[in-house]
Write a protein that holds these residues in place. Structure first.
Motif, PDB file in Angstrom:
ATOM      1  N   MET A   1     106.106 106.979 121.154  1.00  0.00           N
ATOM      2  CA  MET A   1     106.304 106.100 121.884  1.00  0.00           C
ATOM      3  C   MET A   1     104.921 106.430 122.153  1.00  0.00           C
ATOM      4  O   MET A   1     104.443 107.173 122.791  1.00  0.00           O
ATOM      5  CB  MET A   1     107.418 105.027 121.871  1.00  0.00           C
ATOM      6  CG  MET A   1     106.783 103.937 122.678  1.00  0.00           C
ATOM      7  SD  MET A   1     108.536 103.442 123.877  1.00  0.00           S
ATOM      8  CE  MET A   1     109.601 103.395 122.783  1.00  0.00           C
ATOM      9  N   PRO A   2     103.480 104.903 122.122  1.00  0.00           N
ATOM     10  CA  PRO A   2     102.777 105.304 123.293  1.00  0.00           C
ATOM     11  C   PRO A   2     103.177 105.052 124.586  1.00  0.00           C
ATOM     12  O   PRO A   2     103.751 103.677 124.642  1.00  0.00           O
ATOM     13  CB  PRO A   2     101.748 104.075 122.120  1.00  0.00           C
ATOM     14  CG  PRO A   2     102.211 104.059 121.340  1.00  0.00           C
ATOM     15  CD  PRO A   2     103.252 103.649 121.147  1.00  0.00           C
ATOM     16  N   GLU A   3     102.807 105.837 125.379  1.00  0.00           N
ATOM     17  CA  GLU A   3     103.157 105.535 127.188  1.00  0.00           C
ATOM     18  C   GLU A   3     101.699 105.539 127.791  1.00  0.00           C
ATOM     19  O   GLU A   3     101.073 105.462 126.753  1.00  0.00           O
ATOM     20  CB  GLU A   3     103.775 106.206 127.596  1.00  0.00           C
ATOM     21  CG  GLU A   3     105.129 106.815 127.072  1.00  0.00           C
ATOM     22  CD  GLU A   3     106.139 107.774 127.229  1.00  0.00           C
ATOM     23  OE1 GLU A   3     106.050 107.993 128.322  1.00  0.00           O
ATOM     24  OE2 GLU A   3     106.359 108.196 126.223  1.00  0.00           O
ATOM     25  N   LEU A   4     102.205 104.988 128.845  1.00  0.00           N
ATOM     26  CA  LEU A   4     100.548 104.446 130.310  1.00  0.00           C
ATOM     27  C   LEU A   4      99.727 105.816 129.599  1.00  0.00           C
ATOM     28  O   LEU A   4      97.794 105.047 129.555  1.00  0.00           O
ATOM     29  CB  LEU A   4     101.408 104.766 131.915  1.00  0.00           C
ATOM     30  CG  LEU A   4     100.078 104.473 132.781  1.00  0.00           C
ATOM     31  CD1 LEU A   4     101.120 103.955 133.394  1.00  0.00           C
ATOM     32  CD2 LEU A   4      99.107 106.011 132.820  1.00  0.00           C
ATOM     33  N   PRO A   5      99.526 107.307 129.334  1.00  0.00           N
ATOM     34  CA  PRO A   5      98.319 107.953 129.228  1.00  0.00           C
ATOM     35  C   PRO A   5      97.503 107.257 127.637  1.00  0.00           C
ATOM     36  O   PRO A   5      96.487 107.070 127.695  1.00  0.00           O
ATOM     37  CB  PRO A   5      98.789 108.983 129.078  1.00  0.00           C
ATOM     38  CG  PRO A   5      99.913 108.591 130.048  1.00  0.00           C
ATOM     39  CD  PRO A   5     101.315 107.566 130.205  1.00  0.00           C
ATOM     40  N   GLU A   6      98.387 107.093 126.884  1.00  0.00           N
ATOM     41  CA  GLU A   6      97.802 106.788 125.413  1.00  0.00           C
ATOM     42  C   GLU A   6      97.446 105.128 125.709  1.00  0.00           C
ATOM     43  O   GLU A   6      96.558 104.632 125.069  1.00  0.00           O
ATOM     44  CB  GLU A   6      98.908 107.645 124.323  1.00  0.00           C
ATOM     45  CG  GLU A   6      99.642 108.151 124.219  1.00  0.00           C
ATOM     46  CD  GLU A   6     100.257 108.829 124.838  1.00  0.00           C
ATOM     47  OE1 GLU A   6      99.961 109.882 126.191  1.00  0.00           O
ATOM     48  OE2 GLU A   6     101.509 108.208 125.338  1.00  0.00           O
ATOM     49  N   VAL A   7      98.123 103.894 125.928  1.00  0.00           N
ATOM     50  CA  VAL A   7      97.317 103.122 126.383  1.00  0.00           C
ATOM     51  C   VAL A   7      96.411 102.898 127.157  1.00  0.00           C
ATOM     52  O   VAL A   7      95.667 102.200 126.683  1.00  0.00           O
ATOM     53  CB  VAL A   7      99.107 102.163 126.484  1.00  0.00           C
ATOM     54  CG1 VAL A   7      98.123 100.673 127.193  1.00  0.00           C
ATOM     55  CG2 VAL A   7     100.110 102.006 125.752  1.00  0.00           C
TER      56      VAL A   7
END
Length: 291
Positions: A1-7
């Motif tokens: 799941m994309p989280e803050l760093p990836e988003v």
């Protein structure tokens, strides 16, 4: 799941590609992904893409329409969603609802991006609204942990109010702190040398340790992802995780085996030596199977 760093990295990458570009069309292939009906997605046709930002794990694409109106496309990628950039015009898509393609944005030169979701459990959410606050889960988000105004003192207050709540669940609760999910909560707790079951109300020195671990873990992940294209982000994230997704491997700090606790629809990973004074935590799923 994309989280803050990836988003955050997606915002940077897509912002450099999209801002100021003109939309030819926006195609919706998965009707269930769209959670709003007014305005219709056809309103985006001919619009100019404005700034791209994020709210926790939500991507926010702004679109400017004459005579000065602005719409926001809010995208939550959920567990298996992703953004895939295309340099060229797309090939004809499959029938709506089939395959991973959920939506497609096409620019006036044919390039653009696809929003995809793997698997059969569909949780991807797309909202087209006039104001991001119209999306209830965006309006209810807690503070961003990397906002300069989010201080250790504010974090301490959040933990104190949570009382006996387990810290792993609190870090993942988007209404309390926005942007941290299952993976980075495992990573933060490993850096802080703290059990995932530690009560949120803790001593001041523990608060300081946890706050520093949260800041360093998220900022390091953002720094590693800086400048990467969307296609490279998943691999970068997975290759740099210390304990999450590494059950059975050696802890990079002490060499003990990374252990796992499984739940109905998720799991957590931790190091017993680093985080629980050498005591393994009970695997809830395995314990039920052995009864």
């Amino acid at each position: 799941m994309p989280e803050l760093p990836e988003v955050h990295a997606l915002v940077t990458d897509l912002g450099s590609r999209l801002t100021g570009r003109v939309v030819e069309r926006f195609d919706l292939l998965s009707i269930s992904a769209l959670k709003t009906f007014d305005p219709p997605v056809s309103a985006l046709h001919g619009s100019t893409i404005g700034p791209i930002s994020r709210h926790g794990k939500y991507l926010d694409f702004a679109f400017d329409l004459p005579p000065g109106d602005r719409l926001h496309l809010l995208v939550h990628l959920a567990r298996a969603g992703w953004i895939r950039w295309r340099d060229a015009a797309p090939k004809p898509s499959a029938a709506p609802g089939r395959g991973p393609l959920a939506a497609r944005l096409v620019l006036d030169d044919g390039s653009g991006f696809d929003i995809t979701e793997a698997g059969t459990k569909k949780s991807l959410a797309i909202h087209l609204v006039r104001d991001a606050a119209e999306v209830p889960r965006v309006a209810s988000l807690g503070p961003d942990p990397l906002d300069p105004g989010f201080t250790e003192s504010e974090f301490a207050g959040i933990l104190a109010r949570a009382g006996r709540s387990q810290i792993k669940g609190l870090l993942r609760n988007q209404a309390i702190i926005a942007g941290i999910g299952n993976a980075y909560s495992d990573e933060i707790l490993h850096v802080a040398k703290m059990s995932p079951y530690t009560p949120a109300s803790m001593k001041a020195e523990q608060v300081s340790t946890l706050f520093a671990a949260m800041q360093s873990t998220l900022n390091a992940a953002i720094a590693r992802a800086d400048g990467l294209a969307a296609s490279e982000l998943k691999r970068e994230k997975k290759s740099n995780l210390r304990v999450h997704g590494r059950a059975g491997e050696a802890c990079p700090v002490c060499g003990d085996v990374v252990r796992q606790v499984r739940f109905a629809d998720s799991s957590l990973e931790y190091c017993a030596t680093c985080q629980t004074n050498g005591k393994p935590l009970a695997d809830r799923v395995l314990s039920r199977l052995l009864k």
